[in-house]
Write an enzyme that holds these catalytic residues in place. Structure first.
Site, PDB file in Angstrom:
ATOM      1  N   ASP A 115       0.836  -1.200   0.000  1.00 60.60           N
ATOM      2  CA  ASP A 115       0.000   0.000   0.000  1.00 60.60           C
ATOM      3  C   ASP A 115       0.871   1.250   0.000  1.00 60.60           C
ATOM      4  O   ASP A 115       1.517   1.561   1.001  1.00 60.60           O
ATOM      5  CB  ASP A 115      -0.921  -0.001   1.222  1.00 60.60           C
ATOM      6  CG  ASP A 115      -1.898   1.167   1.213  1.00 60.60           C
ATOM      7  OD1 ASP A 115      -2.012   1.832   0.162  1.00 60.60           O
ATOM      8  OD2 ASP A 115      -2.544   1.408   2.244  1.00 60.60           O
ATOM      9  N   ASP A 173      -1.559   6.151  -6.559  1.00 61.94           N
ATOM     10  CA  ASP A 173      -1.880   5.199  -5.501  1.00 61.94           C
ATOM     11  C   ASP A 173      -1.971   3.792  -6.070  1.00 61.94           C
ATOM     12  O   ASP A 173      -2.653   3.559  -7.066  1.00 61.94           O
ATOM     13  CB  ASP A 173      -3.211   5.602  -4.852  1.00 61.94           C
ATOM     14  CG  ASP A 173      -3.594   4.713  -3.692  1.00 61.94           C
ATOM     15  OD1 ASP A 173      -2.705   4.307  -2.931  1.00 61.94           O
ATOM     16  OD2 ASP A 173      -4.796   4.410  -3.545  1.00 61.94           O
TER      17      ASP A 173
END
Length: 437
Positions: A103, A315
């Site tokens: 992440d 992201d």
């Protein structure tokens, strides 16, 4: 003197071991797998699941924008966000395998730990800290505990750094901050160990993390995995999104390099000047073109505003790209003007612009979409901004409207090698065939 020899020898061996571990710890090629790749979902199911995760993810980020570090009240008011890419690693001595999510939006590594007060089900054995010779709890006065307190509540009991990470839906995970040895499987090479990595040892969790063991944070903060590497950079190359047979690659430290193809472009990495608790990777998007036409989007659309909202982040945990208004409506209308196929009323989950799939089952001829960043242009072929849903007979724009934050999602990043260099504060990218990297 004779009594000192064993001690000196032990110290020498420890020193030599550190010499070998440290450089290796920054040269890793770790396989990544898309979270749905091992399940037998149809294309339509895969797209719906990705859209649902993407919606949850953006809801979490936008909720965090409305949250300030002065209003913890026990839990951080963010909604649980979903994740996309799974990496295999091990923790402790002897090593215990974990299945954790990569992440780029998280500033912490954490996993479940025994003995549990409450633990959720996970596919691998839960790590037992009492059985590891390299586990060590961190105290409240340590720099790591101070770093953690910047974005989630911490407190002291028995001189240990304890944390609470809560979510707006009532779920939470609590634990202690500690250090441990993490071991990563490396492609075509022996596993590589990184000692003394700070992580969250979570022993009290009420949340569904979709069958994973925890999170490996790769954001810009002091507690992400990047902070523990000798060379503060990483890269990844994501294969075609719905190719279950393809394994993507995460490159850490000194192995994080782009091929010298002459096609690489570089743009500065930015920080949010109004939110010191945000560790996301911001890049400045200045405009969008389709073909040779620069779309009429006001220059201020993608700027970070004084309340900390706005801007664009890249992201790994968001599937489809999200664009704030008026950018999304402008892109949507440009695609409508370009595609002559019949439009379909209604939506395909979060994807609200779809057309009838041609009888060929292929995307029609469409020009590239170009994202104009500060000093760099990212060209997206039609396969990177349109998506085919064969079971539903649709093709859809793989972009979604958002309220306060634009996000470059991983669907648009497929078959592109992307390098994050924290030392130079730059993001570089180039086209690549990721399944043969």
């Amino acid at each position: 003197m004779a009594k000192l020899l064993p001690l000196l020898l032990a110290l020498l061996l420890s020193f030599v071991a550190d010499l070998f571990v440290a450089p290796l710890a920054t040269a890793m090629r770790v396989p990544l797998n898309q979270i749905d790749s091992k399940d037998n979902f149809t294309m339509a199911e895969l797209i719906r699941r990705a859209a649902r995760r993407s919606y949850n993810r953006v809801a979490a980020l936008e909720s965090k924008l409305a949250y300030t570090t002065t209003s913890f009240n026990g839990y951080t008011p963010v909604k649980y966000g979903s994740y996309e890419y799974l990496m295999e690693l091990s923790i402790g001595t002897p090593p215990v395998p974990l299945s954790s999510m990569m992440d780029t939006g998280s500033n912490l590594i954490w996993t479940q730990c025994k003995p549990c007060v409450r633990c959720f089900k996970q596919p691998t054995p839960i790590y037992d800290r009492t059985e590891s010779s390299t586990f060590s709890q961190l105290g409240c006065t340590t720099p790591q505990c101070n770093d953690l307190s910047k974005y989630t509540p911490t407190n002291c009991t028995q001189s240990t750094c304890q944390y609470s990470y809560g979510y707006a839906d009532g779920s939470y995970t609590n634990g202690v901050l500690a250090t441990e040895t993490f071991t990563f499987g490396s492609i075509n090479a022996p596993p590589i160990s990184v000692p003394s990595v700070a992580f969250g040892c979570s022993d009290d969790s009420v949340v569904d993390f979709q069958g994973i063991s925890g999170i490996v944070g790769l954001a810009k903060g002091e507690l992400s995995l990047v902070a523990f590497l000798n060379t503060p950079r990483f890269a990844y190359c994501l294969t075609t999104y719905f190719d279950a047979s393809g394994s993507s690659t995460l490159l850490l430290g000194s192995s994080a390099e782009l091929k010298e193809s002459g096609k690489a472009q570089t743009t500065p990495l930015l920080s949010n000047p109004y939110r010191s608790d945000f560790y996301y990777y911001y890049i400045r998007l200045k405009g969008i073109s389709i073909g040779e036409t620069l779309l009429k989007i006001p220059p201020s659309t993608f700027e970070i505003t004084h309340d900390g909202s706005g801007g664009l982040i890249i992201d790994s945990g968001t599937s489809a790209t999200h664009l704030v208004e008026p950018a999304y409506s402008t892109v949507r209308q440009a695609v409508i003007d370009l595609v002559t196929l019949p439009r379909v009323n209604g939506t395909f989950d979060a994807l609200d612009l779809c057309f009838v799939l041609p009888s060929s089952g292929q995307l029609p001829d469409m020009p590239d979409m170009t994202l104009h960043f500060d000093g760099a242009d990212m060209r997206l072929q039609k396969e990177n901004y349109m998506i085919v849903v064969p079971e539903s007979g649709l093709i859809c724009l793989a972009m979604i409207a958002s309220r306060t934050l634009s996000i470059l999602g991983n669907y648009q990043q497929q078959n592109m090698q992307i390098l994050y260099d924290l030392e130079s504060s730059t993001l570089s990218f180039e086209p690549a065939q990721c399944d043969v990297l």
